[in-house]
Design an enzyme around this catalytic site. Structure first.
Site, mmCIF file in Angstrom:
data_model
loop_
_atom_site.group_PDB
_atom_site.id
_atom_site.type_symbol
_atom_site.label_atom_id
_atom_site.label_comp_id
_atom_site.label_asym_id
_atom_site.label_seq_id
_atom_site.Cartn_x
_atom_site.Cartn_y
_atom_site.Cartn_z
ATOM 1 C CG HIS A 1 -1.987 -1.043 1.198
ATOM 2 N ND1 HIS A 1 -3.264 -0.841 0.764
ATOM 3 C CD2 HIS A 1 -1.930 -2.346 1.574
ATOM 4 C CE1 HIS A 1 -3.962 -1.957 0.892
ATOM 5 N NE2 HIS A 1 -3.168 -2.896 1.363
ATOM 6 C CG ASN B 1 -8.020 -4.078 1.088
ATOM 7 O OD1 ASN B 1 -7.318 -3.112 1.359
ATOM 8 N ND2 ASN B 1 -7.564 -5.318 1.085
ATOM 9 C CE1 TYR C 1 -2.274 -4.705 9.054
ATOM 10 C CE2 TYR C 1 -2.139 -2.540 8.046
ATOM 11 C CZ TYR C 1 -2.562 -3.847 8.013
ATOM 12 O OH TYR C 1 -3.252 -4.317 6.933
HETATM 13 C C1 HEM Z 1 -1.991 -11.001 7.317
HETATM 14 C C2 HEM Z 1 -2.449 -10.172 6.430
HETATM 15 C C3 HEM Z 1 -1.926 -8.786 6.297
HETATM 16 C C4 HEM Z 1 -0.763 -8.248 6.744
HETATM 17 C C5 HEM Z 1 0.334 -8.949 7.502
HETATM 18 C C6 HEM Z 1 -0.742 -6.862 6.345
HETATM 19 C C7 HEM Z 1 0.291 -5.997 6.569
HETATM 20 C C8 HEM Z 1 0.329 -4.695 6.178
HETATM 21 C C9 HEM Z 1 1.422 -3.805 6.347
HETATM 22 C C10 HEM Z 1 2.757 -4.194 6.981
HETATM 23 C C11 HEM Z 1 1.077 -2.600 5.880
HETATM 24 C C12 HEM Z 1 1.911 -1.328 5.847
HETATM 25 C C13 HEM Z 1 1.510 -0.487 7.020
HETATM 26 C C14 HEM Z 1 2.329 0.758 7.185
HETATM 27 O O1 HEM Z 1 3.497 0.798 6.792
HETATM 28 O O2 HEM Z 1 1.771 1.710 7.765
HETATM 29 C C15 HEM Z 1 -0.257 -2.703 5.403
HETATM 30 C C16 HEM Z 1 -0.981 -1.690 4.888
HETATM 31 C C17 HEM Z 1 -2.317 -1.795 4.624
HETATM 32 N N1 HEM Z 1 -3.086 -2.936 4.683
HETATM 33 FE FE1 HEM Z 1 -2.506 -4.746 5.203
HETATM 34 N N2 HEM Z 1 -1.892 -6.576 5.702
HETATM 35 C C18 HEM Z 1 -2.643 -7.731 5.660
HETATM 36 C C19 HEM Z 1 -3.876 -7.893 5.118
HETATM 37 C C20 HEM Z 1 -4.674 -6.854 4.805
HETATM 38 C C21 HEM Z 1 -6.073 -6.953 4.565
HETATM 39 C C22 HEM Z 1 -6.903 -8.229 4.636
HETATM 40 C C23 HEM Z 1 -6.501 -5.690 4.347
HETATM 41 C C24 HEM Z 1 -7.898 -5.227 4.105
HETATM 42 C C25 HEM Z 1 -8.882 -5.619 4.859
HETATM 43 C C26 HEM Z 1 -5.379 -4.788 4.415
HETATM 44 C C27 HEM Z 1 -5.428 -3.437 4.253
HETATM 45 C C28 HEM Z 1 -4.358 -2.604 4.342
HETATM 46 C C29 HEM Z 1 -4.414 -1.194 4.066
HETATM 47 C C30 HEM Z 1 -5.637 -0.398 3.652
HETATM 48 C C31 HEM Z 1 -3.134 -0.694 4.240
HETATM 49 C C32 HEM Z 1 -2.684 0.733 3.998
HETATM 50 C C33 HEM Z 1 -2.893 1.567 5.223
HETATM 51 C C34 HEM Z 1 -2.513 2.990 4.899
HETATM 52 O O3 HEM Z 1 -3.203 3.609 4.064
HETATM 53 O O4 HEM Z 1 -1.533 3.473 5.478
HETATM 54 N N3 HEM Z 1 -4.282 -5.533 4.712
HETATM 55 N N4 HEM Z 1 -0.695 -4.008 5.578
#
Ligand code: HEM
Length: 695
Positions: free
Chosen positions: A76, A149, A363
């Site tokens: 992202h 999402n 996160y």
């Molecule tokens: C085990 C599954 C998942 C892991 C380990 C994971 C991990 C991460 C990580 C490490 C980030 C970066 C966060 C940052 O640097 O601030 C991120 C961002 C994000 N993830 Fe996940 N994610 C997973 C699944 C999902 C799922 C299922 C969704 C939706 C429901 C999702 C939605 C998002 C969104 C929207 C962001 C961006 C947040 C922003 O705008 O700063 N992720 N995710």
């Protein structure tokens, strides 16, 4: 020797520009506040001599610049944020103790960041990808992040597989490409070995993955969460965001061209909408259900690759989210914002979804690195807007350490000085769920059906939408070099829908007979189509928030143009004037009309509908302008509504479509026909045309 002080641009001996602080203009200083006399020249031994080490200003300026970048998000990375508020419709005290839902009409400040998943920070907006929809609600009981999402399910069921999924989706490690694309071997190789991803793949290959803009897409919390009342009663809940402007996507051929014409298409759209006072809005919808429903539901509510059809649990709309303010500074806010599924408040709790539980670790962990230490919660965009008191201290960049002598508890200091103290009444309490079982590394058998909901999604789409899914699969898999991977994907499609598998097989030119992949649970064929899953079956029926590109030339009919502008504004839509030169044109009444775009720089893919208002002489000139012809050809091919004046007829000839004009091409012969044109535009596209004009 005393040197003359340089006070004006004229005094600059090397010809460089010096802009001097006068009146109320602040004086430039170093970070330490030391005023700067000259910001154009480093300190040298003579004007052509070596730079001296004691030039603290030069060194400080370079040092800070050298450290401007922070790591981009591991996923992202490309995103765009805006401020707003959530307004609660009525008290939900009987279903949750969450403070923001207690009082009708209460507004809670919010910050939202939309994103793509796979591309790097500088990638283009219209990549085929899932969009992030992350909402931070600054409630009076702490920050609550719904990190969702624009697709209600996910690729995988267990957090253990997330690093593999992301490695496979991003650029391949040896070559560093392709960027922001899943159309490559590694992604499809991984997917072909992960049948649980098939439901998500149907969504990702659908038009949901190429939205017209953030304002036109739904958001989903994906996982099952819990709501908990003040009395400790709990119900399960899934979160939905429903856009006021309706759902809209672009065609793949458009997406590819938008990425070239305006890689910032989505962020520009949101920025322009907010800056012009047309504030994007979503309603928060809840799907509430209890343990009994969870037990009788066909799938496991803890499995993030499944959704609950709206027909089974209707959505209750409980409030609205409005984005009404752009950021002041992209880095400070959009880049430094840190969402975390872990951030919840009293009245909300997690379920045992194993993907969610992994996210709760991931996160916070990644943000310590991305934002440089444990104090990122104190950055203004991340700090709560309610009072907060704790005894955490120090660490890199400690900006606000707790004051006073006592930084531990329990302590024997009486009164305020001894605080803060815990509160059994008001403090967060986890729902007292009963849990038992052996400690095992095992996937529940209730997660084993990988195809039934993929099929349900596919059969819920209109034939046009099904065609887009098949085309997308053919496009992506045609970029896969290893034929065995292509065939393996087809073997999964055979478990979803035979016609889909057949279309992809022939689109890929596969000659051998492929057998369906072994399925741990046979695909159910009794699940009914769900209308809510289709974009086409839920048309926006409004042209609000859309944009019309109007081609004008010298001699344009001023009266018609003014009328068109008025009617478009009345619909809450916007207009851009596209002319041979951005300087504009002289209309038939001799007035100068400035343009917004030069025709070659603003192809019709940037607009929802187009109008062609050239004069006869203007049309003759446009006939020789390839960009103008392409503008028309694309608008037609992308099934857009086209308003035109008779002088534009030769342009249709030139584009080779004069004989194909249909009900979506409306001649603007009278004020009534302008209204008719814009009425048609409410349907957003003239889809009937698509079968004759396939790209
Ligand atoms: C085990 C599954 C998942 C892991 C380990 C994971 C991990 C991460 C990580 C490490 C980030 C970066 C966060 C940052 O640097 O601030 C991120 C961002 C994000 N993830 Fe996940 N994610 C997973 C699944 C999902 C799922 C299922 C969704 C939706 C429901 C999702 C939605 C998002 C969104 C929207 C962001 C961006 C947040 C922003 O705008 O700063 N992720 N995710």
């Amino acid at each position: 020797m005393k040197r003359k002080t340089k006070l004006s641009p004229k005094a600059a001996s090397g010809g460089e520009l010096h802009q001097i602080a006068t009146g109320k203009v602040p004086i430039l200083t170093t970070q330490q506040g030391t005023p700067i006399s000259d910001d154009q020249n480093s300190l040298k031994v003579g004007p052509r001599g070596p730079v001296t080490l004691d030039d603290f200003h030069l060194r400080e300026k370079l040092f800070h610049f050298d450290h401007e970048r922070i790591p981009e998000r591991v996923v992202h990375a490309r995103g765009f944020g805006a401020h707003g508020f959530f307004e609660n419709y009525e008290s939900l005290a009987s279903i949750t103790a969450a403070d923001l839902f207690q009082r009708a009409g209460e507004r809670t400040p919010a910050f939202v960041r939309f994103s793509t998943v796979a591309g790097n920070k500088g990638s283009a907006d219209l990549a085929r990808d899932v969009r992030g929809f992350a909402v931070k609600l600054y409630t009076q009981q702490g920050n609550w992040d719904i990190v969702g999402n624009n697709i209600p399910v996910f690729f995988i069921q267990d957090a253990m597989k997330f690093p593999d999924l992301v490695h496979a989706a991003k650029q391949e490690p040896d070559r560093g490409f392709p960027q922001a694309q899943t159309a490559h071997d590694n992604f499809w190789d991984f997917i072909s070995l992960m049948p649980e991803s098939m439901h998500m793949i149907m969504w990702a290959m659908s038009d949901r993955a190429i939205p017209r803009g953030f304002r036109f897409m739904e958001g989903f919390g994906v996982h099952t969460y819990r709501f908990v009342t003040a009395e400790g009663k709990s119900r399960f809940v899934k979160f939905h965001w429903k856009p006021k402007l309706g759902l809209q996507s672009v065609l793949w051929n458009e997406a590819v061209k938008i990425n070239g014409a305006d890689p910032d298409f989505h962020r520009r759209d949101l920025w322009n909408a907010i800056q012009s006072g047309s504030f994007p809005e979503w309603e928060l919808g809840l799907q509430l259900f209890d343990e009994k429903f969870a037990e009788r539901f066909e799938f496991d509510v803890l499995d993030a690759t499944k959704l609950i059809p709206e027909e089974q649990i209707p959505i209750r709309r409980v409030g609205r989210l409005v984005l009404d303010r752009c950021v002041d500074n992209f880095f400070a806010e959009t880049e430094q914002v840190a969402f975390c599924t872990n951030n919840i408040i009293p009245g909300v709790d997690f379920s045992n979804d194993p993907l969610l539980q992994g996210r709760n670790f991931s996160y916070l962990d990644t943000q310590v690195k991305r934002l440089g230490g444990p104090n990122f919660a104190k950055i203004p965009i991340n700090a709560p807007k309610c009072p907060f008191h704790h005894l955490q201290q120090d660490g890199h960049m400690a900006m606000v350490n707790p004051v006073g002598r006592v930084n531990y508890e329990p302590n024997s200091v009486a009164g305020i000085e001894g605080g803060p103290r815990e509160s059994p009444d008001k403090g967060f309490r986890s729902f007292e769920a009963e849990e038992s079982g052996h400690k095992v590394r095992e996937r529940s058998a209730s997660f084993a059906d990988h195809y039934s909901q993929a099929r349900q999604f596919f059969i819920s789409q209109t034939p046009m939408e099904q065609g887009h899914i098949a085309d997308a699969l053919v496009f992506e898999l045609s970029k896969v070099e290893n034929p065995a991977i292509r065939s393996r994907i087809v073997s999964h499609l055979l478990n979803i829908d035979d016609t889909l598998a057949g279309r992809v097989t022939s689109g890929l030119g596969i000659r051998e007979k492929i057998k369906a992949a072994p399925a741990s649970v046979p695909t159910r064929t009794d699940l009914k189509p769900s209308k809510a899953l289709s974009i086409a079956l839920n048309p926006p029926k409004t042209f609000e928030g859309r944009k019309v590109g109007v081609v004008i030339t010298d001699g344009v009919n001023r009266g018609l143009l003014d009328n068109l502008k008025k009617e478009i504004a009345a619909l809450g839509a916007t207009i851009e004037l596209v002319a041979p030169a951005v300087g504009g044109v002289v209309s038939d009444d001799g007035t100068h009309i400035p343009a917004n775009q030069k025709i070659g720089g603003a192809p019709s893919v940037l607009y929802d509908a187009v109008a062609l208002l050239p004069s006869e002489a203007g049309a003759t000139l446009l006939m020789k302008n390839g960009a103008a012809i392409e503008f028309i050809l694309d608008a037609f091919g992308h099934c857009k509504f086209i308003g035109w004046v008779s002088a534009a007829a030769p342009l249709f000839e030139k584009a080779g479509i004069a004989g194909d004009l249909d009900g979506g091409c409306i001649e603007l012969a009278s004020p009534k026909s302008v209204v008719q044109f814009l009425d048609s535009c409410r349907n957003v596209r003239f889809w009937e045309r698509e079968q004759n004009t396939k790209f």
